[in-house]
Motif scaffolding. Structure first.
Motif, PDB file in Angstrom:
ATOM      1  N   SER A 223      -3.353  -0.220  -8.294  1.00 14.84           N
ATOM      2  CA  SER A 223      -3.753  -1.486  -8.910  1.00 14.84           C
ATOM      3  C   SER A 223      -4.946  -1.277  -9.829  1.00 14.84           C
ATOM      4  O   SER A 223      -5.048  -1.890 -10.895  1.00 14.84           O
ATOM      5  CB  SER A 223      -4.102  -2.517  -7.835  1.00 14.84           C
ATOM      6  OG  SER A 223      -3.055  -3.436  -7.680  1.00 14.84           O
TER       7      SER A 223
ATOM      8  N   TRP B  56     -12.526  -2.083  -6.670  1.00 10.56           N
ATOM      9  CA  TRP B  56     -11.677  -1.123  -5.958  1.00 10.56           C
ATOM     10  C   TRP B  56     -12.423  -0.534  -4.753  1.00 10.56           C
ATOM     11  O   TRP B  56     -11.859  -0.445  -3.658  1.00 10.56           O
ATOM     12  CB  TRP B  56     -11.242  -0.014  -6.929  1.00 10.56           C
ATOM     13  CG  TRP B  56     -10.502   1.110  -6.293  1.00 10.56           C
ATOM     14  CD1 TRP B  56      -9.209   1.109  -5.856  1.00 10.56           C
ATOM     15  CD2 TRP B  56     -11.007   2.428  -6.028  1.00 10.56           C
ATOM     16  NE1 TRP B  56      -8.884   2.338  -5.336  1.00 10.56           N
ATOM     17  CE2 TRP B  56      -9.956   3.159  -5.428  1.00 10.56           C
ATOM     18  CE3 TRP B  56     -12.239   3.049  -6.247  1.00 10.56           C
ATOM     19  CZ2 TRP B  56     -10.120   4.490  -5.038  1.00 10.56           C
ATOM     20  CZ3 TRP B  56     -12.393   4.367  -5.862  1.00 10.56           C
ATOM     21  CH2 TRP B  56     -11.338   5.079  -5.267  1.00 10.56           C
TER      22      TRP B  56
ATOM     23  N   PHE C 195      -8.619  -8.258 -10.508  1.00 14.23           N
ATOM     24  CA  PHE C 195      -7.493  -7.515 -11.060  1.00 14.23           C
ATOM     25  C   PHE C 195      -6.532  -8.454 -11.791  1.00 14.23           C
ATOM     26  O   PHE C 195      -6.006  -8.136 -12.847  1.00 14.23           O
ATOM     27  CB  PHE C 195      -6.744  -6.761  -9.947  1.00 14.23           C
ATOM     28  CG  PHE C 195      -7.484  -5.556  -9.441  1.00 14.23           C
ATOM     29  CD1 PHE C 195      -8.670  -5.135 -10.030  1.00 14.23           C
ATOM     30  CD2 PHE C 195      -6.976  -4.816  -8.384  1.00 14.23           C
ATOM     31  CE1 PHE C 195      -9.342  -4.015  -9.572  1.00 14.23           C
ATOM     32  CE2 PHE C 195      -7.650  -3.690  -7.915  1.00 14.23           C
ATOM     33  CZ  PHE C 195      -8.834  -3.294  -8.505  1.00 14.23           C
TER      34      PHE C 195
ATOM     35  N   VAL D 153      -8.488  -9.224  -5.415  1.00 15.64           N
ATOM     36  CA  VAL D 153      -7.391  -8.816  -6.303  1.00 15.64           C
ATOM     37  C   VAL D 153      -7.052  -9.942  -7.284  1.00 15.64           C
ATOM     38  O   VAL D 153      -6.926  -9.720  -8.494  1.00 15.64           O
ATOM     39  CB  VAL D 153      -6.135  -8.412  -5.485  1.00 15.64           C
ATOM     40  CG1 VAL D 153      -4.935  -8.222  -6.399  1.00 15.64           C
ATOM     41  CG2 VAL D 153      -6.401  -7.135  -4.705  1.00 15.64           C
TER      42      VAL D 153
ATOM     43  N   ASP E 125       0.917  -5.374  -4.755  1.00 20.02           N
ATOM     44  CA  ASP E 125      -0.230  -4.918  -3.981  1.00 20.02           C
ATOM     45  C   ASP E 125      -0.680  -5.998  -2.987  1.00 20.02           C
ATOM     46  O   ASP E 125      -0.938  -5.737  -1.815  1.00 20.02           O
ATOM     47  CB  ASP E 125      -1.366  -4.578  -4.953  1.00 20.02           C
ATOM     48  CG  ASP E 125      -2.504  -3.839  -4.278  1.00 20.02           C
ATOM     49  OD1 ASP E 125      -2.295  -3.327  -3.173  1.00 20.02           O
ATOM     50  OD2 ASP E 125      -3.606  -3.799  -4.848  1.00 20.02           O
TER      51      ASP E 125
ATOM     52  N   THR F  10      -0.487   5.111 -12.565  1.00 18.88           N
ATOM     53  CA  THR F  10       0.020   4.010 -11.734  1.00 18.88           C
ATOM     54  C   THR F  10       1.409   4.348 -11.212  1.00 18.88           C
ATOM     55  O   THR F  10       1.703   4.172 -10.020  1.00 18.88           O
ATOM     56  CB  THR F  10       0.063   2.695 -12.545  1.00 18.88           C
ATOM     57  OG1 THR F  10      -1.195   2.513 -13.181  1.00 18.88           O
ATOM     58  CG2 THR F  10       0.361   1.518 -11.655  1.00 18.88           C
TER      59      THR F  10
ATOM     60  N   TRP G 192       2.503  -6.145 -10.841  1.00 20.04           N
ATOM     61  CA  TRP G 192       2.103  -5.009 -10.014  1.00 20.04           C
ATOM     62  C   TRP G 192       1.047  -5.412  -8.987  1.00 20.04           C
ATOM     63  O   TRP G 192       1.081  -4.971  -7.843  1.00 20.04           O
ATOM     64  CB  TRP G 192       1.601  -3.859 -10.892  1.00 20.04           C
ATOM     65  CG  TRP G 192       1.405  -2.630 -10.063  1.00 20.04           C
ATOM     66  CD1 TRP G 192       0.236  -2.051  -9.721  1.00 20.04           C
ATOM     67  CD2 TRP G 192       2.438  -1.881  -9.421  1.00 20.04           C
ATOM     68  NE1 TRP G 192       0.463  -0.977  -8.906  1.00 20.04           N
ATOM     69  CE2 TRP G 192       1.808  -0.857  -8.700  1.00 20.04           C
ATOM     70  CE3 TRP G 192       3.836  -1.986  -9.386  1.00 20.04           C
ATOM     71  CZ2 TRP G 192       2.523   0.077  -7.950  1.00 20.04           C
ATOM     72  CZ3 TRP G 192       4.547  -1.068  -8.632  1.00 20.04           C
ATOM     73  CH2 TRP G 192       3.893  -0.053  -7.932  1.00 20.04           C
ATOM     74  N   HIS G 193       0.107  -6.266  -9.400  1.00 18.81           N
ATOM     75  CA  HIS G 193      -0.924  -6.704  -8.458  1.00 18.81           C
ATOM     76  C   HIS G 193      -0.330  -7.573  -7.359  1.00 18.81           C
ATOM     77  O   HIS G 193      -0.797  -7.561  -6.225  1.00 18.81           O
ATOM     78  CB  HIS G 193      -2.039  -7.454  -9.185  1.00 18.81           C
ATOM     79  CG  HIS G 193      -2.744  -6.616 -10.192  1.00 18.81           C
ATOM     80  ND1 HIS G 193      -3.217  -5.361  -9.903  1.00 18.81           N
ATOM     81  CD2 HIS G 193      -3.031  -6.819 -11.490  1.00 18.81           C
ATOM     82  CE1 HIS G 193      -3.772  -4.835 -10.990  1.00 18.81           C
ATOM     83  NE2 HIS G 193      -3.662  -5.708 -11.959  1.00 18.81           N
TER      84      HIS G 193
END
Lengths: 207, 98
Positions: free
Chosen positions: A75, B22, B63, B59, A193, A100, A189-190
């Motif tokens: 991530s 992270w 992110f 996240v 995760d 990734t 993609w996150h």
């Protein structure tokens, strides 16, 4: 950068906000899909809490933890790929995207070893070994295989999406001032995760 | 260089903030693994879920960039989160008070 009539032609309609909002709507349907399974998990864990604990002891916490770290790191590289493209560093962005994919593949290899270990112990959906156990354990492993299986399927789709994004970056279809595709791929993609963040403690960390 | 359409207000952060997030995620992972080894009885599940929720918040906010997006994204997220919560609560009422 003339403002003359000719310049209007290359201004194709573009709505990054709309594109991202659309992606979020899709992500919500994904959350509902997994949410339903989490709901089933919650209800049966409540009913069979002792048997869930017993069955969970058979999962490999070390491998689960390793995979969690691998996925979190993937991530990070995904989001760094976006930062790189914002800074107009195409090759760096490609490198992060490739990393990734690399982490995603490591995740899948670990998953492969985990599942094969279970299979070799005769534990797979509908196996004789499993069906001879008590209901709570059958349900635990059923949910384990379906939920981590569907998640792993999402990882594979993610790898394909990121590979396509790499082609776009390579061909300059994704550039420093137009990268909403990369952002949307990142959002997907996150989410993958994010789902794992809940799967991990619910399956691997029951003691 | 000018664009007429809706598009990125580039909140360009450096790489640093994401590396920090992270590191926090990795730290929280090791905490949740360590805590699972301790017998907290009935509290074990709420603790694990709380840590997972904190990780999710990191996240989603960083992110997935929600912290820096337009308010409409936050409204949408709140709406979908609430929907999911309602589904869970209603199901639990059915299961527990049957």
């Amino acid at each position: 950068m003339s403002q003359s009539n000719g310049a209007v032609v290359n201004q194709l309609h573009r709505d990054d906000l709309g594109a991202k909002l659309g992606m979020w709507v899709f992500l919500f349907t994904e959350v509902l899909l997994f949410g339903g399974m989490f709901l089933v998990y919650a209800v049966y864990r409540f009913q069979f809490s002792d048997l869930f604990k017993l069955a969970a002891l058979e999962l490999n916490t070390g491998l689960g933890t390793f995979n969690t770290i691998v996925l979190l790191t993937s991530s990070l590289t995904m989001v760094l790929a976006i930062v790189a493209i914002q800074k107009n560093k195409k090759n760096l962005s490609l490198f992060y995207l490739a990393s990734t994919i690399g982490f995603a593949l490591i995740f899948m290899v670990v998953k492969y070893f985990e599942w094969s270990a279970k299979f070799s112990h005769g534990i797979y959906p509908g196996s004789e070994e499993l069906l001879n156990r008590q209901n709570g354990e059958i349900l635990f492993f059923g949910l384990y295989f379906v939920m981590t299986g569907l998640h792993a399927f999402h990882v594979i789709i993610g790898v394909i999406i990121i590979a396509v994004l790499m082609v776009f970056v390579y061909k300059n279809k994704i550039v420093h001032d137009n990268y909403v595709k990369l952002e949307n791929g990142g959002l997907y993609w996150h989410l993958v995760d994010l789902i794992w963040i809940f799967l991990f403690p619910l399956f691997y960390l029951i003691h | 260089m000018e664009h007429v359409n809706t598009e990125h207000k580039t909140h360009s952060h450096g790489y640093g903030i994401y590396v920090l997030v992270w590191l926090a995620l990795i730290a929280l992972t090791s905490i949740t693994v360590t805590v699972a080894g301790v017998d907290f009885g009935k509290l074990a599940l709420p603790i694990a879920l709380f840590i997972a929720a904190v990780k999710s918040a990191l996240v989603i906010n960083y992110f997935m960039h929600i912290k820096f997006e337009e308010p409409i994204f936050k409204v949408f997220l709140l709406l979908s989160g609430t929907t999911l919560l309602v589904i869970f609560i209603l199901t639990f009422f059915d299961v527990f008070y049957r």
